[in-house]
Scaffold this motif. Sequence first.
Motif, mmCIF file in Angstrom:
data_model
loop_
_atom_site.group_PDB
_atom_site.id
_atom_site.type_symbol
_atom_site.label_atom_id
_atom_site.label_comp_id
_atom_site.label_asym_id
_atom_site.label_seq_id
_atom_site.Cartn_x
_atom_site.Cartn_y
_atom_site.Cartn_z
ATOM 1 N N ALA A 1 60.136 51.791 32.773
ATOM 2 C CA ALA A 1 59.068 52.764 32.459
ATOM 3 C C ALA A 1 59.050 52.899 30.745
ATOM 4 O O ALA A 1 58.163 53.151 30.161
ATOM 5 C CB ALA A 1 59.843 54.172 32.856
ATOM 6 N N ALA A 2 60.409 52.595 29.989
ATOM 7 C CA ALA A 2 60.410 52.511 28.563
ATOM 8 C C ALA A 2 59.498 51.551 28.056
ATOM 9 O O ALA A 2 58.474 51.699 27.086
ATOM 10 C CB ALA A 2 61.838 52.205 28.088
ATOM 11 N N VAL A 3 59.231 50.336 28.572
ATOM 12 C CA VAL A 3 58.392 49.247 27.926
ATOM 13 C C VAL A 3 57.217 49.329 28.403
ATOM 14 O O VAL A 3 56.278 49.419 27.361
ATOM 15 C CB VAL A 3 58.948 47.668 28.597
ATOM 16 C CG1 VAL A 3 57.967 46.704 28.117
ATOM 17 C CG2 VAL A 3 60.371 47.550 28.273
ATOM 18 N N GLN A 4 56.785 49.854 29.488
ATOM 19 C CA GLN A 4 55.389 50.475 30.069
ATOM 20 C C GLN A 4 54.781 51.582 29.056
ATOM 21 O O GLN A 4 53.796 51.363 28.668
ATOM 22 C CB GLN A 4 55.422 50.686 31.553
ATOM 23 C CG GLN A 4 55.302 49.671 32.380
ATOM 24 C CD GLN A 4 55.767 49.939 33.899
ATOM 25 O OE1 GLN A 4 55.429 51.088 34.264
ATOM 26 N NE2 GLN A 4 55.357 48.940 34.686
ATOM 27 N N GLY A 5 55.853 52.446 28.936
ATOM 28 C CA GLY A 5 55.278 53.538 28.174
ATOM 29 C C GLY A 5 55.160 53.427 26.926
ATOM 30 O O GLY A 5 54.250 53.591 25.780
ATOM 31 N N ARG A 6 55.985 52.742 26.038
ATOM 32 C CA ARG A 6 56.026 52.357 24.502
ATOM 33 C C ARG A 6 55.350 50.993 24.016
ATOM 34 O O ARG A 6 54.550 50.850 23.080
ATOM 35 C CB ARG A 6 57.403 52.463 23.867
ATOM 36 C CG ARG A 6 58.241 53.597 24.481
ATOM 37 C CD ARG A 6 57.484 54.744 23.839
ATOM 38 N NE ARG A 6 57.320 54.813 22.597
ATOM 39 C CZ ARG A 6 58.294 54.977 21.392
ATOM 40 N NH1 ARG A 6 59.388 55.421 22.041
ATOM 41 N NH2 ARG A 6 57.784 55.145 20.386
ATOM 42 N N ILE A 7 55.583 49.740 24.868
ATOM 43 C CA ILE A 7 54.764 48.756 24.556
ATOM 44 C C ILE A 7 54.234 48.188 25.693
ATOM 45 O O ILE A 7 54.793 47.130 26.411
ATOM 46 C CB ILE A 7 55.932 47.679 23.994
ATOM 47 C CG1 ILE A 7 56.989 48.289 23.088
ATOM 48 C CG2 ILE A 7 55.081 46.632 23.191
ATOM 49 C CD1 ILE A 7 57.850 47.514 22.511
ATOM 50 N N PRO A 8 53.157 48.708 26.068
ATOM 51 C CA PRO A 8 52.652 48.221 27.562
ATOM 52 C C PRO A 8 52.324 46.723 27.522
ATOM 53 O O PRO A 8 52.318 46.090 28.570
ATOM 54 C CB PRO A 8 51.361 49.273 27.612
ATOM 55 C CG PRO A 8 51.220 50.077 26.407
ATOM 56 C CD PRO A 8 52.515 49.893 25.841
ATOM 57 N N ALA A 9 51.780 46.360 26.313
ATOM 58 C CA ALA A 9 51.348 44.828 26.368
ATOM 59 C C ALA A 9 52.678 44.020 26.633
ATOM 60 O O ALA A 9 52.417 42.719 27.024
ATOM 61 C CB ALA A 9 51.341 44.382 25.006
ATOM 62 N N LEU A 10 53.900 44.346 26.161
ATOM 63 C CA LEU A 10 54.977 43.587 26.532
ATOM 64 C C LEU A 10 55.272 43.695 27.947
ATOM 65 O O LEU A 10 55.591 42.438 28.698
ATOM 66 C CB LEU A 10 56.227 44.032 25.955
ATOM 67 C CG LEU A 10 57.721 43.335 26.063
ATOM 68 C CD1 LEU A 10 57.570 41.937 25.535
ATOM 69 C CD2 LEU A 10 58.672 44.131 25.090
ATOM 70 N N ALA A 11 55.069 44.821 28.556
ATOM 71 C CA ALA A 11 55.266 44.834 29.975
ATOM 72 C C ALA A 11 54.250 44.148 30.834
ATOM 73 O O ALA A 11 54.740 43.339 31.915
ATOM 74 C CB ALA A 11 55.214 46.296 30.641
ATOM 75 N N ALA A 12 52.879 44.036 30.532
ATOM 76 C CA ALA A 12 52.076 43.171 31.075
ATOM 77 C C ALA A 12 52.259 41.904 30.767
ATOM 78 O O ALA A 12 52.134 40.741 31.892
ATOM 79 C CB ALA A 12 50.613 43.490 30.471
ATOM 80 N N MET A 13 52.787 41.353 29.794
ATOM 81 C CA MET A 13 53.104 39.895 29.453
ATOM 82 C C MET A 13 54.196 39.601 30.384
ATOM 83 O O MET A 13 54.101 38.328 30.916
ATOM 84 C CB MET A 13 53.566 39.782 27.925
ATOM 85 C CG MET A 13 53.719 38.377 27.608
ATOM 86 S SD MET A 13 55.500 38.372 26.405
ATOM 87 C CE MET A 13 56.241 38.252 27.922
ATOM 88 N N ALA A 14 55.322 40.227 30.312
ATOM 89 C CA ALA A 14 56.518 39.848 31.445
ATOM 90 C C ALA A 14 55.944 39.807 32.896
ATOM 91 O O ALA A 14 56.484 38.978 33.546
ATOM 92 C CB ALA A 14 57.533 40.818 31.210
#
Lengths: 785, 265
Positions: free
Chosen positions: B82-95
């Motif tokens: 949730a933290a990654v999706q909320g703050r750096i969604p591009a990083l979540a999508a990349m992963a």
Amino acid sequence: MSGNGTGIGASVKRKEDARFLTGRGRYTDDINLPGQLYGYILRSGMAHAKIGAVHTDAAKAAPGVHAVFTGKDMEGVGGIPTGWLIHSKDGSPMVEPAHPALATDKVRYVGDCVAIVVAETAEQARSAANLIDVEREELPAVASIEAAEADGAALVHDEAPGNVCYDWEVGDRAATDAAFDAADHVVSIDVVNNRLIPNAIEPRAAIANFDPATGEYTLYTTSQNPHLVRLLLGAFVLGLPEHKLRIVAPDVGGGFGSKIPHYAEEAILTWTAGQLGRPVKWTCERLDAFKSDTHGRDHISTAKLALDADGHFLGLHVTTRANLGAYLSTFATCVPTYLYGILFAGPYTTPAVYCEVKSFFTNTVPVDALRGAGRPEATYLLERLVDKAAVELGMDRVEIRRKNFIREFPYQTPVALQYDQGDYDATLDLALEAADWAGFEARRAEAAARGKHRGIGISTFLEACGIAPSAVVGSLGARAGLYESGSVRVHPTGSVSVFTGTHSHGQGHETTFAQIVSDMLGVDFDAVDVVHGDSAKIPFGMGTYGSRSLAVGGTAIYLAVEKVIEKGRKIAAHLLEASAEDIEFENGSFTVAGTDRSKTLGEVALTAYVPHNYPEGLEPGLEETAFYDPLNFTFPAGTHIAEVEVDPETGEVELVAVTGADDVGRIINPMIVDGQLHGGLAHGIGQALLEECVYQDDGQLETGSYMNYTMPRAADLPFFNINHNTTLCTHNPLGAKGVGEVGSIGVPPAVINAVIDALRPLGVSDMSMPATSQRVWQAIQRAKG
Amino acid sequence: MNDFTYHAPTSLDDALAALRGAEGGTLIAGGQSLLPIMKLNLAAPTDVVSLAGVAGLDGISDDGDSVTVGAMCTHAQVAGSAAVQGRIPALAAMADGIGDAQVRNAGTIGGSLAHNDPAADYPAACVALGATIVTDRREIASDDYFQGMFMTALEDDEIITAVRFPVPARAAYAKFANPASKYAVAGVMVADGPAGVRVAVTGASGDGVFRMAGMEAALGGSFSAEAVAGIGVSSDGMLSDTAAGAEYRAHLVAVMAKRAVEACG
């Protein structure tokens, strides 16, 4: 044949899936024998080299190692044979070089078998193989057709000048030349049929055993045709009589043709087990499978079509060069000839057809049958050429096909085949309707608004399956018969065992054949079991390939059931004190016509095995065998339509729709048939868009793993829109034709024709398989100039 | 695969001791790169030291102006955080686009960065976002960390413990995947963050991740797809393989960069 219940026409869930889906399948690698050792095959890393001494002392001294054998040790053992003798145009027989199981004087491809290391564990054998020192003198490699035919090219086999195996032809050249002289239009095309690697999910494996007490060898192997392996291995390689050589092909996880051939490893394992007196097991690793399973396709062709002013086909001339690889695999020589050249009439009335094929040895993995085997290559060329003719003559792509369809049957083609039945208009109409061909331009416009180039492509194809009859194929060079066997054993209380010479490695025979037998005998589906794959259990059979199992094997079973019913009629007549001619058989009961007096099959079977009150002179028992040699090929046909969208920025091709309208003859189990169609379509789409075997000039296999050999994945495929229009085969009682190869034959040209249709507005008029994003992007760049 | 000694330490000190005591030891995190090359005998370590049980290498925390990801977090954990999706969604999508589900559930961010495969996705994210690689002994800026194909600034016995990503104003990742392996042929992360606008490319160069200075400058002036649309990418130094030759790869870098900018919104 209502389609209800479990009879013919019903989508019965597959019997075999209970074990496959719960991990209870029994594949070759699942088999372990007491005292077994493990073999590792050392393979050549060079494509072409002379072999000197092979130093094995260090490997023999490695932990756990029992033996190391090389080609020198196996000298005197027969070479691996090939199954079809082709004659060249001039009447000379093909060049047929020796194929030692373990290389002796030379290695001829990366993957060629050099030695076997036998150890307590597979890992020990593998590690010890690293210690073998092979003295080699590298030779120039010929890794492609172009390299093989170049002036001064190195010779793969000294006895094959120019690396040519044969230069074959079919059809009337003079008549074809005359057709071109009279033509209003001539349309030409150059096509490459890309080389493919089969990639069955189960790697090849084998475990061999020798029993010194009985002198019997047993080989468990991943084969589509255990009797063929027994014949070749026993009679030609090891010189073993059939009764001392048992071949078992248990559950097999996919073959696609790559498990037809008799492989060197099978001979090496069996011979080694005899030398050591202990079972020896080998399982091919995936990376070794890439460079040792037979590959498929690999043609370069040029063709021209003669047409009159109205677009009628007058003549077809095809010149093909085919790559056979380093050695002649079992059916390598017939694939680019009798499974290829005779297909060039397709569904069309072309009156003059000529095809010549020159086949080459190269320093690559042997090439053999792969799903469709010759027929995809023929269909791709023909359907690409027909599309090109429509474009060049300004004709509608559908109408040019319809204008040339065969409509009168039987139809004698100019290239040997005689079609018994078909309705090509019906499948065409069905496909056009199901694909909404007429509404395509609106979809093209909608895609264009999204920046995509949309195209539609069509293929109206015909294939020949169930290759036969034996006498004819024998006269053409086949070294085996192409009949099939079936035995039906009704047990004393009425359950039934069916023994078939075909082999199921994904096709669902245990279900389909049980449906036929239970329907015919009126017994429960669950009371019928099908036995296959073990030469000690089944009558001599030719196995499964070429979409033959239902049309040929199913017919043998059908005929055996008829014999059972005929005998049961005599027993029932005796019990019912009637004449056999008055006995009717229906729904599992023998009834005196016009009466209610009847005996069930179970009662008749019990009487047959407890013959206390029994017809005089009739043998006890209720078990019959039939061998069926077909009168002709069968001819499945259909129309496939593909729709693609191309991203012009990246060149990516998205396959957005595939529609099939297929005539595969009698459908026993619609679910299994659709599954076969789906699998074949995936295979054909893989060839059209994704798969390509690439060799470097030095004969190293560049696409030697899943890192760069692209298999189709579910996400690459649309939902398939499958439709059926059935006409029945006229020369087998089931009316069956065949379905296993339909998709891989029919769909590749439809996909490529769609890609070209999409790119035509950009000035692109040609596209090779596979239509990868790079290839499409490059074509777009070239068209931009 | 050769035999090896397996170590399962529970602390960084024990892991370091095991690694230093081995003749030819290696660390293993998720094993998604190491195990395949061991199976091919391309690596034959005498000792394999697992980080799976080492305390303190897991967890994802939102630190306000940055998000810190533990080295042993799997790609699936990063994608689902949730933290990654909320703050750096591009990083979540990349992963979420790395490999396949099996790889994402086993492979880790620390393992990927230590391996530094030139076609891995994380290097582009780290460089574009200006991440800091935190180890058992120091902090390394992404710009200093990646040293070329399979090469990093890590000492032989150094262990990544976490990766700290500054939160950008906007970022997006666009990848063109190899159709067979699904590794990046051209993966471009565009980020507009505390360190300015950065465009980092993975998968395309034989030297590993690199930045596109011309595009960064253009986007610094006007953050729009139009700003980068006309900027050609040289094919010099680009990788070339069966899926993509150097020229096509260079073209794909330009297209992916444009698409990443568009995806930034």
